[in-house]
Enzyme design. Structure first.
Site, PDB file in Angstrom:
ATOM      1  N   SER A 239       0.833  -1.274  -0.151  1.00 47.17           N
ATOM      2  CA  SER A 239       0.013   0.005  -0.018  1.00 47.17           C
ATOM      3  C   SER A 239       0.993   1.159   0.185  1.00 47.17           C
ATOM      4  CB  SER A 239      -0.825   0.057   1.082  1.00 47.17           C
ATOM      5  OG  SER A 239      -1.657  -1.061   1.295  1.00 47.17           O
ATOM      6  N   SER A 277      -4.574  -3.268  -2.325  1.00 45.25           N
ATOM      7  CA  SER A 277      -3.795  -1.975  -1.811  1.00 45.25           C
ATOM      8  C   SER A 277      -4.699  -1.182  -0.791  1.00 45.25           C
ATOM      9  CB  SER A 277      -3.255  -1.420  -2.843  1.00 45.25           C
ATOM     10  OG  SER A 277      -4.335  -0.456  -3.549  1.00 45.25           O
ATOM     11  N   ASP A 279      -4.369   2.673  -0.207  1.00 37.87           N
ATOM     12  CA  ASP A 279      -3.994   4.018  -0.920  1.00 37.87           C
ATOM     13  C   ASP A 279      -4.636   5.111  -0.154  1.00 37.87           C
ATOM     14  OD1 ASP A 279      -2.245   2.223  -2.633  1.00 37.87           O
ATOM     15  OD2 ASP A 279      -4.112   2.223  -3.772  1.00 37.87           O
TER      16      ASP A 279
END
Length: 361
Positions: A239, A277, A279
């Site tokens: 991430s 991920s 983010d």
């Protein structure tokens, strides 16, 4: 060594003095880095390749004098603490801490203890406190299950905080990977002029994402050129944590807009927010403080929305360069089960940038 030191130009605006988030007045950053053991993973014991990074948003008591802030979540496969209240109230009231995924709760507890020590009224004559902790998963190199970051490490990172701090494989970035190279902590800053007044925008990233062939530096397909370089294995789907700071007077609504522009910089490096991920971008302004015990009406200054474009562009530039700077300053590291993440090779990078005509010297 950062991108400008190698002759790599990212963006258009001038850098701040340190080319760091601490170019925004009042901000300090501290780390504690934990490296112990080697060889086969023994869950709960090691090897240890992790740490904690703490950002102090100003030099006063941030609970008593909060800063306007907001958060943008590009991809929510993440385990942060404290974002709900930031979105609701538009302020931060503790330092911002970064660490590995399973140490989030220990770090949040430590931040809470730190704030309780500073503020005897919390939970007695006033409400509770909202610690802010964000994370990435460093389990490719680190014994994640061991939760090796302890309370004392958080206090030490706060104590060590400075305007001059290390980047790369340090603090929360110790065990992180990026584009199948060694990732970590990176920072950058830009200075922009709006209506005759200069403002600074700074970024600090915790960089732990990316497939090798996606890596792009100043528009050059560096990852594709290095796709056969040693160290391929288990691409980092995520991430990244992106912290933006500015001394421009912005409201929480405007800071949400600023935070979204960090993703523009992320995309320019080859970030695609793949499934798996996390983010997240958090933006705050140091321009004005909100008093905890404010009872009377007060004014909040703001730039007109029509004057924000340079700040938006600067936010993208500092995020893009901070990601690249984290790669340039990270060092090769061997972790659990002898997994290796190699540093991005500077010599080969320079050759590639010259090949594409993107080196300034």
């Amino acid at each position: 060594m950062k991108a400008p030191d190698l002759g790599i130009k990212i963006g258009f605006y001038e850098h701040g003095k340190r080319n760091s988030i601490t170019d925004v007045k009042g901000i300090k950053v501290g780390h504690v880095t934990l490296i112990r053991g080697e060889g086969k993973l023994i869950p709960g014991k090691g090897p240890v390749r992790t740490g904690v990074t703490v950002i102090l948003p100003h030099e006063g008591n941030i609970f008593k004098e909060k800063l306007l802030a907001n958060v943008f979540v590009m991809n929510g496969y993440a385990k942060p603490v404290g974002l709900t209240q930031i979105r609701e109230l538009g302020t931060i009231e503790t330092p911002i801490a970064l660490t590995n995924t399973l140490s989030v709760y220990t770090v949040a507890d430590a931040l809470t203890d730190f704030m309780l020590e500073q503020n005897e009224d919390i939970g007695v004559t006033t409400g509770s406190v909202n610690p802010v902790v964000l994370e990435c998963n460093d389990s490719y190199l680190n014994d994640l299950r061991g939760k090796h970051v302890k309370k004392e490490h958080v206090f030490e990172a706060i104590k060590n905080a400075s305007k001059d701090f290390e980047e790369g494989s340090v603090g929360a970035g110790t065990g992180m990977s990026s584009f199948e190279f060694k990732g970590g902590i990176g920072s950058s800053s830009r200075v922009v002029e709006i209506e005759g007044k200069k403002y600074t925008v700074g970024a600090l990233v915790l960089n732990n994402f990316g497939k090798r062939e996606d890596l792009t530096i100043a528009g050059v397909p560096v990852g594709w050129e290095l796709k056969d370089y040693p160290g391929r294995g288990k691409p980092s789907k995520g991430s990244i944590i992106m912290i933006l700071a500015t001394d421009a007077p912005l409201t929480a609504r405007q800071l949400y807009r600023l935070a979204k522009r960090a993703v523009v910089g992320l995309a320019r490096t080859g970030g695609y927010a793949y499934h798996g991920s996390g983010d997240i971008a958090l933006a705050f302004s140091t321009a004005q403080r909100i008093k905890h015990y404010q009872r009377e009406e007060f004014e909040i200054k703001m730039l007109p929305d029509a004057r924000l474009n340079r700040l938006f562009k600067a936010a993208a530039e500092v995020t893009e360069e901070a990601i690249i700077n984290s790669l340039l300053q990270a060092k090769t590291m061997t972790g659990r089960d002898n997994h290796i993440r190699y540093a991005l090779p500077h010599d080969k990078l320079i050759e590639i940038m010259k090949k594409y005509g993107r080196l300034e010297r």
